[in-house]
Design a protein around this motif. Structure first.
Motif, PDB file in Angstrom:
ATOM      1  N   ILE A   1       0.474  -2.507 -20.311  1.00  0.00           N
ATOM      2  CA  ILE A   1       1.664  -2.141 -21.090  1.00  0.00           C
ATOM      3  C   ILE A   1       1.416  -0.852 -21.871  1.00  0.00           C
ATOM      4  N   TRP A   2       0.240  -0.730 -22.464  1.00  0.00           N
ATOM      5  CA  TRP A   2      -0.094   0.496 -23.197  1.00  0.00           C
ATOM      6  C   TRP A   2      -0.067   1.703 -22.268  1.00  0.00           C
ATOM      7  N   ASN A   3      -0.582   1.536 -21.044  1.00  0.00           N
ATOM      8  CA  ASN A   3      -0.611   2.654 -20.094  1.00  0.00           C
ATOM      9  C   ASN A   3       0.790   3.058 -19.644  1.00  0.00           C
ATOM     10  N   GLU A   4       1.747   2.129 -19.705  1.00  0.00           N
ATOM     11  CA  GLU A   4       3.127   2.475 -19.396  1.00  0.00           C
ATOM     12  C   GLU A   4       3.761   3.294 -20.525  1.00  0.00           C
ATOM     13  N   ILE A   5       3.292   3.064 -21.747  1.00  0.00           N
ATOM     14  CA  ILE A   5       3.830   3.805 -22.891  1.00  0.00           C
ATOM     15  C   ILE A   5       3.335   5.246 -22.876  1.00  0.00           C
ATOM     16  N   ASP A   6       2.041   5.420 -22.637  1.00  0.00           N
ATOM     17  CA  ASP A   6       1.452   6.763 -22.620  1.00  0.00           C
ATOM     18  C   ASP A   6       0.095   6.683 -21.924  1.00  0.00           C
ATOM     19  N   LYS A   7      -0.474   7.821 -21.634  1.00  0.00           N
ATOM     20  CA  LYS A   7      -1.796   7.880 -21.001  1.00  0.00           C
ATOM     21  C   LYS A   7      -2.857   7.328 -21.941  1.00  0.00           C
ATOM     22  N   SER A   8      -4.009   7.002 -21.367  1.00  0.00           N
ATOM     23  CA  SER A   8      -5.088   6.415 -22.172  1.00  0.00           C
ATOM     24  C   SER A   8      -6.190   7.404 -22.495  1.00  0.00           C
ATOM     25  N   ASN A   9      -6.177   8.573 -21.876  1.00  0.00           N
ATOM     26  CA  ASN A   9      -7.256   9.541 -22.060  1.00  0.00           C
ATOM     27  C   ASN A   9      -6.703  10.798 -22.723  1.00  0.00           C
ATOM     28  N   PHE A  10      -7.075  11.012 -23.995  1.00  0.00           N
ATOM     29  CA  PHE A  10      -6.647  12.191 -24.737  1.00  0.00           C
ATOM     30  C   PHE A  10      -7.823  13.127 -25.026  1.00  0.00           C
ATOM     31  N   ALA A  11      -8.947  12.906 -24.364  1.00  0.00           N
ATOM     32  CA  ALA A  11     -10.121  13.749 -24.594  1.00  0.00           C
ATOM     33  C   ALA A  11      -9.856  15.156 -24.074  1.00  0.00           C
ATOM     34  N   ASN A  12     -10.378  16.157 -24.751  1.00  0.00           N
ATOM     35  CA  ASN A  12     -10.175  17.552 -24.350  1.00  0.00           C
ATOM     36  C   ASN A  12     -11.431  18.169 -23.766  1.00  0.00           C
ATOM     37  N   THR A  13     -12.390  17.329 -23.390  1.00  0.00           N
ATOM     38  CA  THR A  13     -13.618  17.797 -22.745  1.00  0.00           C
ATOM     39  C   THR A  13     -13.865  16.964 -21.494  1.00  0.00           C
ATOM     40  N   GLU A  14     -14.744  17.452 -20.638  1.00  0.00           N
ATOM     41  CA  GLU A  14     -15.101  16.707 -19.431  1.00  0.00           C
ATOM     42  C   GLU A  14     -15.913  15.472 -19.822  1.00  0.00           C
ATOM     43  N   LEU A  15     -15.551  14.323 -19.257  1.00  0.00           N
ATOM     44  CA  LEU A  15     -16.192  13.062 -19.597  1.00  0.00           C
ATOM     45  C   LEU A  15     -17.258  12.710 -18.575  1.00  0.00           C
ATOM     46  N   VAL A  16     -18.321  12.050 -19.076  1.00  0.00           N
ATOM     47  CA  VAL A  16     -19.441  11.646 -18.220  1.00  0.00           C
ATOM     48  C   VAL A  16     -19.606  10.138 -18.343  1.00  0.00           C
ATOM     49  N   SER A  17     -19.330   9.416 -17.268  1.00  0.00           N
ATOM     50  CA  SER A  17     -19.473   7.961 -17.307  1.00  0.00           C
ATOM     51  C   SER A  17     -20.942   7.579 -17.396  1.00  0.00           C
ATOM     52  N   GLY A  18     -21.200   6.425 -18.020  1.00  0.00           N
ATOM     53  CA  GLY A  18     -22.567   5.963 -18.222  1.00  0.00           C
ATOM     54  C   GLY A  18     -23.203   6.495 -19.483  1.00  0.00           C
ATOM     55  N   THR A  19     -22.428   7.204 -20.309  1.00  0.00           N
ATOM     56  CA  THR A  19     -22.921   7.781 -21.557  1.00  0.00           C
ATOM     57  C   THR A  19     -22.069   7.271 -22.712  1.00  0.00           C
TER      58      THR A  19
END
Length: 414
Positions: free
Chosen positions: A197-215
């Motif tokens: 439901i939250w994802n229907e309201i708006d996106k979930s990622n507002f980061a302005n840098t490249e993300l690295v999974s596992g960190t």
């Protein structure tokens, strides 16, 4: 804005250990867990909205019907006392136990009812604005930990043993209806996907840098919104999706947890010294404490019930205070942490979160017994001041565990 090559990736920050993970496509009725602390991150359900509506409607129907019929009755000295759920609250209110009345109404009836209505509103095709959807989800997030119909039912089952000692106990139609309400309610709660439901309201990622999974998020200068679980820049204090305020880490919550634990420890003393029930028999009065009730059950040979009451009313509150104090000490004083140590602490926190509410069983037992055993001065049972102190202990320790930020456990791991 997030970078273009990140837009098609589904990132999630673990709300327990702050590890950033990239979610795969989750199969129907499967779940994704954090690889570090094993906390559930998301659940896949193809027909989430349809199934939530079905189970929510069934649950609401059973709850409304359960309030219309007799829940339980007892024959004491030739007099039959019937009780439905609304009468239980009314009797407590007539005896001027407003706090117990509110606890029962809010925790057992009102909050589950509101939660089911919110689930229906968000999963149906009602023309709700994003502002209205956001408000309903935030309210649902706040109500979620305080819904206790299943704990009330456990209290009912425990109270049967005490009621049998007073007279013949019978079950009404509402008992079965309330059991069905709990089954449907828990099923709808499990299926309902707040994240979707939250994802229907708006996106979930507002980061302005490249993300690295596992960190960890703190190492990438990003933070998690604790309300809607959106990924935000660390310096952004207000979430664009749910409008909640937050910080990278709220260390002051440790101080709040310590203060609330100290308060609960003070309240726990009168909760055990004062009686929780006052019994009137042939004009004479006697009060019984929590331990008196446990000893009475044990002497009567009701060992399982005695153990349940002792665990819920004595062991769990003490264990919760000790465990939360240990968790606070681990965050504040332990400088050298390993993943293994943090994982153990995280398991302790999960245990505290799970068992904390179950101490409310004894409060519900007192409410049920006191509402049913009424035969003038010949025989009657009334709540006593100790049960108010004990309910306060349970509520304060629950607030303390909610104030605690488990991500602090994993910070500065060696």
């Amino acid at each position: 804005m997030p970078l273009s090559n990140e837009s098609d990736k589904n990132y999630v920050l673990c709300h327990h250990c702050d590890l950033l993970s990239e979610l795969p496509v989750i199969a129907n009725k499967h779940k994704a867990v954090c690889p570090r602390c094993h906390t559930r991150l998301a659940r896949g359900h193809t027909d989430m909205k349809r199934d939530t509506i079905i189970y929510s409607l069934c649950s609401l129907t059973m709850l409304c019907l359960a309030c219309c019929f007799i829940f339980i009755d007892i024959r004491v000295i030739g007099i039959v006392n019937n009780l439905n759920l609304i009468q239980l609250a009314h009797i407590l209110y007539q005896d001027q136990y407003l706090s117990l009345t509110l606890l029962f109404l809010i925790l057992v009836l009102v909050i589950p009812f509101l939660s089911l209505l919110i689930q229906l509103a968000l999963c149906s095709h009602l023309p709700l604005s994003k502002y209205r959807q956001r408000s309903l989800l935030k309210l649902y997030h706040q109500l979620e930990p305080w819904s206790m119909p299943e704990i009330f039912m456990a209290g009912v089952l425990v109270s049967f043993v005490k009621l049998i000692n007073y007279g013949d106990v019978g079950l009404g139609k509402a008992f079965i209806l309330f059991c069905l309400f709990i089954v449907f309610y828990l099923k709808s709660y499990i299926i309902f996907g707040k994240r979707d439901i939250w994802n229907e309201i708006d996106k979930s990622n507002f980061a302005n840098t490249e993300l690295v999974s596992g960190t960890m998020g703190i190492d990438q200068n990003i933070r998690l919104c604790l309300c809607c679980h959106a990924i935000l820049p660390a310096d952004l204090t207000r979430c664009p999706r749910c409008k909640s305020k937050g910080q990278l880490r709220e260390s002051r919550k440790i101080q709040w947890t310590f203060a609330l634990l100290f308060t609960s420890l003070i309240l726990y003393i009168p909760a055990n010294l004062y009686g929780v029930m006052n019994t009137v028999f042939l004009g004479s009065q006697s009060s019984s404490t929590i331990l008196d009730g446990v000893l009475y059950m044990w002497q009567e040979g009701d060992y399982p019930v005695a153990l349940v009451i002792f665990s819920a009313s004595v062991i769990i509150p003490v264990l919760k205070i000790v465990a939360l104090s240990w968790l606070c000490y681990f965050v504040v004083a332990v400088k050298h942490k390993s993943d293994k140590d943090c994982f153990k602490m995280n398991k302790i926190y999960n245990m505290v979160e799970f068992i904390g509410r179950w101490s409310m069983i004894d409060v519900f037992v007192v409410s049920i017994v006191a509402s049913l055993i009424r035969n003038g001065e010949m025989m009657a049972v009334y709540p006593y001041i100790g049960v108010i102190f004990f309910a306060s202990v349970v509520i304060v320790t629950m607030i303390a565990s909610h104030k605690y930020d488990p991500r602090l456990i994993w910070d500065k791991v060696n």
